[in-house]
Write an enzyme that holds these catalytic residues in place. Structure first.
Site, PDB file in Angstrom:
ATOM      1  CG  ASP A  13      -1.627   1.275   1.502  1.00  0.00           C
ATOM      2  OD1 ASP A  13      -1.608   2.152   0.617  1.00  0.00           O
ATOM      3  OD2 ASP A  13      -2.212   1.415   2.593  1.00  0.00           O
ATOM      4  CE  LYS A  74      -1.754   6.969  -3.239  1.00  0.00           C
ATOM      5  NZ  LYS A  74      -2.178   6.115  -2.109  1.00  0.00           N
ATOM      6  CD  GLU A 179      -5.094   3.776  -2.182  1.00  0.00           C
ATOM      7  OE1 GLU A 179      -5.945   4.548  -1.713  1.00  0.00           O
ATOM      8  OE2 GLU A 179      -3.956   4.143  -2.518  1.00  0.00           O
ATOM      9  CG  ASP A 203      -8.493   5.103   2.701  1.00  0.00           C
ATOM     10  OD1 ASP A 203      -7.927   5.570   3.714  1.00  0.00           O
ATOM     11  OD2 ASP A 203      -7.880   4.622   1.737  1.00  0.00           O
TER      12      ASP A 203
END
Ligand code: ADP
Ligand code: MG
Length: 607
Positions: A13, A74, A179, A203
């Site tokens: 991840d 990211k 994800e 999330d």
């Protein structure tokens, strides 16, 4: 010495703030702790005059080296320098972002005394190498194969860049998965179940909040809706506690420490620690020696205070959950499972509000939320590596993919909801005589005319040998790989000449809301669209017919098999209809058909 046990595959991840790695071992998934004993590792890289530090080591020295400690990459990966998001994030980062080649944003740092620009892929690859090493240390053998996760809203360009980061890290990236899909795998929602299961994946991470609704049906998973906030997460909760502490301190000592970044960083890191402990304890202390101007800072903070400081942010999360539900067109009663993901979803108040919203429903949290994505990725890796036999979830194409054919009609090659990976082909031809190249424009969408759909990319196939229109045979192949990345090729079957592009959708990928709108519009406009398409077809048939007859007429004339008078008569008629076409672009289907009938009577002797 490293013992080569077996070719293990890991799941990573790669998070915005923290990364996590897992592996299938001893008949279960194990989340691997780093050398500090932590099961998640900061996605951070620091450059100093003599070394490069990754993960915890980079995090330790951030307050003394803020401008050369890089994080959050990211947010940059697969984007362009002038992307509004890049431009706004740039303002907040202490490190420098400069435009590179092809508008690629580059992170500029001084490393070993030299200025050096790094691409986001390179920084991410350093984090991936770290995660790989954590796994290798634990497994006592080399690791190459990996599954890496990305957010559900990542477009092709962002997915590719992530895959590239993996390659740079020396990993064999078996697959990139979403994800929320990984989280669904974690909880085993891919079993051969009857009917449909709707899963809400909540999330809440370090800097981002992603909420997704995924539907699992007979082993196929579709991300139905995505929502959230690119700037809402644990860091914001830390800031609220930080501001509270600053006020307390300033008031107590009658000072203003507000602008001292080093002091603030020290205090913030203590606030984060306090926040974490408030997820299990109802009270904690913040204790820092000689924080500012020689004064110590000591305070107790209760969970209730923390909740009060963040109440509006927690509420915002719930609003975004509501919004995502609306986008998915599901009611809260249709949600079968709620999966907690991200370190911040450990906060009791967040769980309470979420459960309340779903009328007391149990939340899936048996796997640590900040490990749930890596867990699913590791499961998927083990399946792909044939370490376990497990049903693999498939994604589907959210919109139809196709090309523009004559007069702007959309010719669908890959229909909507096709499970991926998929390879589909269709044959096309030229429109004019002696046409030596064809333009291929690729679209996604459900409307009959490409003008209403979304352009993904264009390319030209050259070198088609001159021939009559309709003679060349051009094969167009659409390949959508397991990661949803589309490659289109066009090949002239006669010569074997081929050209292709991989579609990297430079613009923001269509959101689920836009996708739904497009699908809904397509329904509303279906009748109108069909009419339009028929009309275009009728017009096109007439145009092709004229073109065809003209070349036959030429041939007949040159062979002397037609009387001059007849030839002139036909030629006149063809020209007349051609002129009529120029002025009557928008005539009715019946008119086009009537003209065609008229001409085919005249041209009988040519056919
Ligand atoms: P990412 O956003 O990179 O995916 P994570 O999901 O690991 O990262 O989330 C990191 C965030 O979770 C950090 O802001 C961290 O402070 C927060 N966090 C981790 N553990 C807890 C906890 N026990 N209570 C509250 N917040 C936590
Ligand atoms: Mg995450």
């Amino acid at each position: 010495m490293a013992r080569k046990v077996k070719d293990k595959a890991i799941g990573i991840d790669l998070g915005t703030t923290y990364s996590c790695v897992g592996v299938w071992q001893h008949d279960r998934i194990e989340i691997i702790a780093n050398d500090q004993g932590n099961r998640t590792t900061p996605s951070m890289v620091a450059f100093t005059p003599d070394e490069r530090l990754v993960g915890e080591a980079a995090n330790f020295q951030i307050s003394t080296n803020p401008t050369h400690t890089v994080y959050d990459v990211k947010r940059l990966i697969g984007r362009r320098y002038n992307d509004p998001l890049v431009q706004s994030d740039k303002q907040l980062w202490p490190f420098t972002i400069i435009p590179g080649k092809n508008e690629k944003p580059m992170i500029e740092v001084t490393y070993k005394g030299e200025k050096k620009p790094f691409a986001a892929e390179e920084i991410s690859s350093m984090v991936l190498v770290k995660m790989k090493m954590i796994a290798e240390q634990y497994l006592q053998c080399g690791v190459k194969k990996a599954v890496i996760t990305v957010p559900a809203y990542f477009n092709d360009s962002q997915k590719r860049a992530t895959k590239d980061a993996g390659k740079i890290a020396g990993l064999d990236v078996m697959r990139i998965i979403n994800e929320p899909t990984a989280a669904a795998i974690t909880y085993g929602f891919d079993a051969l179940e009857e009917g449909t299961r709707n899963i809400l994946v909540f999330d809440l991470g370090g800097g981002t909040f992603d909420v997704s609704i995924v539907t699992v049906e007979r082993g196929k998973v579709e991300v139905k809706a995505v929502g959230g906030d690119m700037h809402l997460g644990g860091g914001d909760f830390d800031n609220r506690v930080l501001n509270y502490c600053v006020q307390l301190f300033n008031k107590k000592y009658k000072v203003d420490m507000g602008r001292n970044p080093k002091v603030l960083r020290r205090l913030r890191s203590e606030c984060e620690r306090a926040k974490r402990s408030l997820s299990s304890a109802v009270e904690t202390v913040i204790d820092i020696d000689s924080l500012y101007e020689g004064q110590d800072f000591h305070t107790k903070i209760r969970r209730a205070k923390f909740e009060e400081l963040n109440a509006d942010l927690f509420d915002k999360c719930m609003q975004l959950v509501k919004q995502c539900l609306q986008d998915s067109k599901l009611s809260k009663h249709q949600i079968n499972d709620i999966v907690l993901v991200g370190g911040s979803s450990r906060i009791p108040k967040v769980q309470e509000l979420l459960s309340q919203f779903f009328e007391g429903k149990e939340l899936c949290k048996s796997v640590n939320p900040d490990e749930a994505v890596a867990y699913g990725a590791a499961l998927q890796a083990a399946v792909l590596n044939k370490e376990i036999i497990h049903l693999v979830l498939m994604d589907v194409t959210p919109l139809s993919l196709g090309v523009a054919v004559s007069n702007g009609v959309m010719s669908v090659v890959v229909p909507r909801n096709t499970p991926i990976p998929t390879l589909k082909e269709k044959y096309f031809t030229t429109k004019y005589d002696n046409q030596t190249s064809v333009n291929i424009s690729i679209y996604e969408g459900e409307r009959a005319l490409v003008a209403h759909n979304n352009l993904l990319g264009e390319f030209v196939l050259h070198g088609i040998p001159p021939a009559r229109c309709g003679v060349p045979n051009i094969r167009e192949c659409f390949l959508v790989d397991v990661e949803g990345i589309l490659t289109v090729s066009a090949q002239d079957v006669g010569t074997g000449r081929i050209n292709r592009i991989t579609v990297t959708n430079e613009r923001e990928r269509l959101s689920k809301v836009e996708i739904d709108r497009m699908v809904a519009d397509a329904k509303i406009f279906r009748k109108e669209d069909e009419e339009m398409a028929k009309k275009h077809l009728a017009k096109n048939t007439l145009e092709c017919y004229i073109c065809n007859m003209k070349s036959r007429l030429m041939e007949a004339k040159s062979r002397g098999t037609i009387q001059t008078r007849v030839a002139d008569d036909i030629s006149g008629a063809l020209n007349m209809v051609e002129e009529w076409l120029d002025e009557n672009d928008n005539a009715t289907i019946e008119k086009f058909e009537a003209k065609l009938n008229e001409l085919s009577l005249k041209c009988k002797c040519l056919t």
